[in-house]
Design a protein around this motif. Structure first.
Motif, PDB file in Angstrom:
ATOM      1  N   VAL A 200       0.851  -1.199   0.000  1.00  0.00           N
ATOM      2  CA  VAL A 200       0.000   0.000   0.000  1.00  0.00           C
ATOM      3  C   VAL A 200       0.886   1.249   0.000  1.00  0.00           C
ATOM      4  N   ALA A 201       1.982   1.221   0.783  1.00  0.00           N
ATOM      5  CA  ALA A 201       2.892   2.381   0.829  1.00  0.00           C
ATOM      6  C   ALA A 201       3.541   2.616  -0.536  1.00  0.00           C
ATOM      7  N   ASP A 202       3.890   1.531  -1.242  1.00  0.00           N
ATOM      8  CA  ASP A 202       4.453   1.688  -2.604  1.00  0.00           C
ATOM      9  C   ASP A 202       3.451   2.409  -3.501  1.00  0.00           C
ATOM     10  N   ILE A 203       2.195   2.016  -3.399  1.00  0.00           N
ATOM     11  CA  ILE A 203       1.173   2.613  -4.283  1.00  0.00           C
ATOM     12  C   ILE A 203       0.926   4.068  -3.876  1.00  0.00           C
TER      13      ILE A 203
ATOM     14  N   MET B 166       3.352   6.164  -5.406  1.00  0.00           N
ATOM     15  CA  MET B 166       3.142   6.353  -6.847  1.00  0.00           C
ATOM     16  C   MET B 166       1.983   7.298  -7.148  1.00  0.00           C
ATOM     17  N   VAL B 167       0.920   7.277  -6.317  1.00  0.00           N
ATOM     18  CA  VAL B 167      -0.284   8.075  -6.666  1.00  0.00           C
ATOM     19  C   VAL B 167      -0.627   9.146  -5.634  1.00  0.00           C
ATOM     20  N   GLY B 168       0.014   9.100  -4.486  1.00  0.00           N
ATOM     21  CA  GLY B 168      -0.287  10.085  -3.435  1.00  0.00           C
ATOM     22  C   GLY B 168      -1.115   9.475  -2.313  1.00  0.00           C
ATOM     23  N   GLU B 169      -0.910  10.016  -1.095  1.00  0.00           N
ATOM     24  CA  GLU B 169      -1.605   9.471   0.087  1.00  0.00           C
ATOM     25  C   GLU B 169      -3.070   9.874   0.129  1.00  0.00           C
ATOM     26  N   ASP B 170      -3.451  10.832  -0.731  1.00  0.00           N
ATOM     27  CA  ASP B 170      -4.838  11.315  -0.707  1.00  0.00           C
ATOM     28  C   ASP B 170      -5.760  10.439  -1.555  1.00  0.00           C
ATOM     29  N   LYS B 171      -5.271   9.268  -1.971  1.00  0.00           N
ATOM     30  CA  LYS B 171      -6.107   8.368  -2.778  1.00  0.00           C
ATOM     31  C   LYS B 171      -6.538   7.173  -1.922  1.00  0.00           C
ATOM     32  N   CYS B 172      -7.696   6.656  -2.331  1.00  0.00           N
ATOM     33  CA  CYS B 172      -8.279   5.520  -1.626  1.00  0.00           C
ATOM     34  C   CYS B 172      -7.684   4.230  -2.206  1.00  0.00           C
ATOM     35  N   ILE B 173      -6.910   3.519  -1.396  1.00  0.00           N
ATOM     36  CA  ILE B 173      -6.181   2.345  -1.924  1.00  0.00           C
ATOM     37  C   ILE B 173      -6.553   1.075  -1.149  1.00  0.00           C
ATOM     38  N   VAL B 174      -6.931   0.066  -1.893  1.00  0.00           N
ATOM     39  CA  VAL B 174      -7.209  -1.253  -1.297  1.00  0.00           C
ATOM     40  C   VAL B 174      -6.283  -2.248  -1.987  1.00  0.00           C
ATOM     41  N   ARG B 175      -5.618  -3.076  -1.190  1.00  0.00           N
ATOM     42  CA  ARG B 175      -4.817  -4.161  -1.768  1.00  0.00           C
ATOM     43  C   ARG B 175      -5.648  -5.433  -1.607  1.00  0.00           C
TER      44      ARG B 175
ATOM     45  N   HIS C 146     -15.592 -15.347  -1.062  1.00  0.00           N
ATOM     46  CA  HIS C 146     -15.498 -14.932   0.346  1.00  0.00           C
ATOM     47  C   HIS C 146     -14.374 -13.923   0.505  1.00  0.00           C
ATOM     48  N   THR C 147     -14.506 -13.044   1.526  1.00  0.00           N
ATOM     49  CA  THR C 147     -13.442 -12.061   1.769  1.00  0.00           C
ATOM     50  C   THR C 147     -13.010 -12.108   3.236  1.00  0.00           C
ATOM     51  N   LEU C 148     -11.772 -11.675   3.454  1.00  0.00           N
ATOM     52  CA  LEU C 148     -11.268 -11.531   4.814  1.00  0.00           C
ATOM     53  C   LEU C 148     -10.339 -10.325   4.839  1.00  0.00           C
ATOM     54  N   GLU C 149     -10.624  -9.376   5.747  1.00  0.00           N
ATOM     55  CA  GLU C 149      -9.726  -8.236   5.904  1.00  0.00           C
ATOM     56  C   GLU C 149      -8.601  -8.662   6.839  1.00  0.00           C
ATOM     57  N   ILE C 150      -7.351  -8.442   6.429  1.00  0.00           N
ATOM     58  CA  ILE C 150      -6.202  -8.896   7.219  1.00  0.00           C
ATOM     59  C   ILE C 150      -5.183  -7.757   7.340  1.00  0.00           C
ATOM     60  N   PRO C 151      -4.261  -7.843   8.321  1.00  0.00           N
ATOM     61  CA  PRO C 151      -3.183  -6.856   8.365  1.00  0.00           C
ATOM     62  C   PRO C 151      -2.298  -7.004   7.120  1.00  0.00           C
ATOM     63  N   GLU C 152      -1.753  -5.894   6.646  1.00  0.00           N
ATOM     64  CA  GLU C 152      -0.947  -5.970   5.421  1.00  0.00           C
ATOM     65  C   GLU C 152       0.230  -6.934   5.571  1.00  0.00           C
ATOM     66  N   ALA C 153       0.769  -7.054   6.782  1.00  0.00           N
ATOM     67  CA  ALA C 153       1.926  -7.941   7.000  1.00  0.00           C
ATOM     68  C   ALA C 153       1.612  -9.397   6.627  1.00  0.00           C
ATOM     69  N   GLN C 154       0.327  -9.763   6.587  1.00  0.00           N
ATOM     70  CA  GLN C 154      -0.034 -11.151   6.250  1.00  0.00           C
ATOM     71  C   GLN C 154      -0.370 -11.340   4.766  1.00  0.00           C
ATOM     72  N   MET C 155      -0.248 -10.263   3.995  1.00  0.00           N
ATOM     73  CA  MET C 155      -0.706 -10.314   2.603  1.00  0.00           C
ATOM     74  C   MET C 155       0.092 -11.309   1.744  1.00  0.00           C
ATOM     75  N   GLN C 156       1.426 -11.365   1.970  1.00  0.00           N
ATOM     76  CA  GLN C 156       2.247 -12.289   1.177  1.00  0.00           C
ATOM     77  C   GLN C 156       1.879 -13.743   1.515  1.00  0.00           C
ATOM     78  N   ALA C 157       1.662 -13.993   2.802  1.00  0.00           N
ATOM     79  CA  ALA C 157       1.293 -15.352   3.213  1.00  0.00           C
ATOM     80  C   ALA C 157      -0.072 -15.721   2.620  1.00  0.00           C
ATOM     81  N   ALA C 158      -0.991 -14.750   2.595  1.00  0.00           N
ATOM     82  CA  ALA C 158      -2.325 -15.005   2.026  1.00  0.00           C
ATOM     83  C   ALA C 158      -2.229 -15.290   0.527  1.00  0.00           C
ATOM     84  N   THR C 159      -1.263 -14.654  -0.123  1.00  0.00           N
ATOM     85  CA  THR C 159      -1.075 -14.881  -1.564  1.00  0.00           C
ATOM     86  C   THR C 159      -0.668 -16.333  -1.817  1.00  0.00           C
ATOM     87  N   VAL C 160       0.239 -16.833  -0.982  1.00  0.00           N
ATOM     88  CA  VAL C 160       0.692 -18.220  -1.137  1.00  0.00           C
ATOM     89  C   VAL C 160      -0.476 -19.183  -0.896  1.00  0.00           C
ATOM     90  N   ILE C 161      -1.189 -18.980   0.206  1.00  0.00           N
ATOM     91  CA  ILE C 161      -2.239 -19.935   0.582  1.00  0.00           C
ATOM     92  C   ILE C 161      -3.436 -19.856  -0.372  1.00  0.00           C
TER      93      ILE C 161
END
Ligand SMILES: NC(=O)C1=CN([C@@H]2O[C@H](COP(=O)(O)OP(=O)(O)OC[C@H]3O[C@@H](n4cnc5c(N)ncnc54)[C@H](O)[C@@H]3O)[C@@H](O)[C@H]2O)C=CC1
Ligand SMILES: O=C(O)[C@@H]1CCC=N1
Length: 266
Positions: free
Chosen positions: A98-101, A104-113, A151-166
């Motif tokens: 999210v910080a990378d994005i 790239m586009v500014g903190e004033d944008k609504c960003i969902v990963r 189905h969806t699950l909101e998770i901390p960003e730190a778990q995003m890479q692990a969620a990608t694998v699973i």
């Protein structure tokens, strides 16, 4: 709902299939450099195919980015002038934070990963999500889109890479398990088509039991393993050969790799 998919490749086409069959859309813009692969979508009402990302951004509110990590920054730079605060930017891109994005586009944008998987094409994705501060206020909109596609699950960003694998790589892992079961069934005398049917619907049944009964897998295993029976014989042989262990090691190897992907590609 006006949605654009920016970079309609493998994942983008899976999302598009899910959207055209499961959502009421005011419009869906699909962008790709070469549009020939998107022909199957041109007959759907409200679907527009274009090579022009800016056109798609100007006509929609929700932007789902599904380009390769190395292409994201260039794509965002080119649409920067038409990107506004009304847009919800949803990135499905592996390894881009999210910080990378925001950079790239500014903190004033609504960003969902968001990390969906290709089962989104049939409305069965397990999609994990996180967001920046502004995205948090409107993450319900992203959730409402992806909840109609699984189905969806909101998770901390730190778990995003692990969620990608699973969840995302997980589709490939499960396919291999289903293929191996199919090969076993062929060896036991079923023809290939029947063997795959047996493997697919048995795995669907196993997952459905857990989903509906909300049990631990071992409780369901206990119901099947007759003492001195054939199930425990097969299960123990699989474990002697390292079934659980090799799955876990594969998952961990995949996780180690994913943490290098951004560095290699950006
Ligand atoms: N394939 C999967 O199951 C999953 C992939 N992802 C992530 O999603 C992203 C996309 O993955 P895939 O769909 O597999 O890749 P892909 O390479 O099939 O799709 C990317 C698409 O973007 C298009 N593209 C590139 N530059 C463009 C531009 N300037 N304008 C418009 N379109 C452009 C390409 O032509 C291509 O069709 C990656 O970042 C990947 O890590 C995430 C979850 C699952
Ligand atoms: O294999 C990959 O790197 C991407 C991310 C998850 C699914 N495909």
């Amino acid at each position: 709902m006006k949605i654009a998919i920016i970079g309609t490749g493998n994942l983008g086409q899976s999302i598009a299939k899910g959207l055209v069959t499961n959502q009421e859309l005011t419009s869906l813009y699909l962008t790709k450099r070469n549009l020939t692969e998107l022909k199957e979508f041109e007959h759907y009402k409200n679907v527009v195919l274009t090579q022009d990302n800016s056109e798609a951004v100007q006509h929609t509110d929700v932007l789902i980015f599904a380009v390769q990590p190395a292409h994201l920054e260039g794509v965002l730079k080119k649409i920067q002038s038409v990107l506004t605060k009304k847009h919800i930017i949803i990135s499905t891109i592996t390894g881009v934070s999210v910080a990378d994005i925001e950079r790239m586009v500014g903190e004033d944008k609504c960003i969902v990963r968001a990390m969906p998987n290709t089962a989104i094409a049939v409305g069965k994705s397990m999609t994990c999500m996180c967001s920046n501060a502004l995205g948090k206020q409107r993450i319900d909109i992203a959730e409402s889109i992806f909840n109609k596609l699984g189905h969806t699950l909101e998770i901390p960003e730190a778990q995003m890479q692990a969620a990608t694998v699973i969840c995302a790589s997980g589709i490939a892992f499960w396919m291999r398990l289903i293929r191996a079961t199919t090969q076993g069934a062929i060896q036991l005398g079923f023809d290939a088509k029947e063997a795959q049917q047996l493997a697919m619907y048995t795995s669907e049944g196993a997952a459905s039991l857990l989903i509906q009964n909300k049990q631990h897998p071992e409780q369901e295993i206990d119901r099947v393993t007759t003492p001195k029976g054939c199930t425990i014989e097969g299960l123990n042989e699989m474990e002697h050969k390292g079934l659980s262990s090799s799955l876990i090691q594969g998952i961990v190897a995949s996780f180690h790799k994913i943490n290098t992907i951004k560095k290699e590609q950006l």
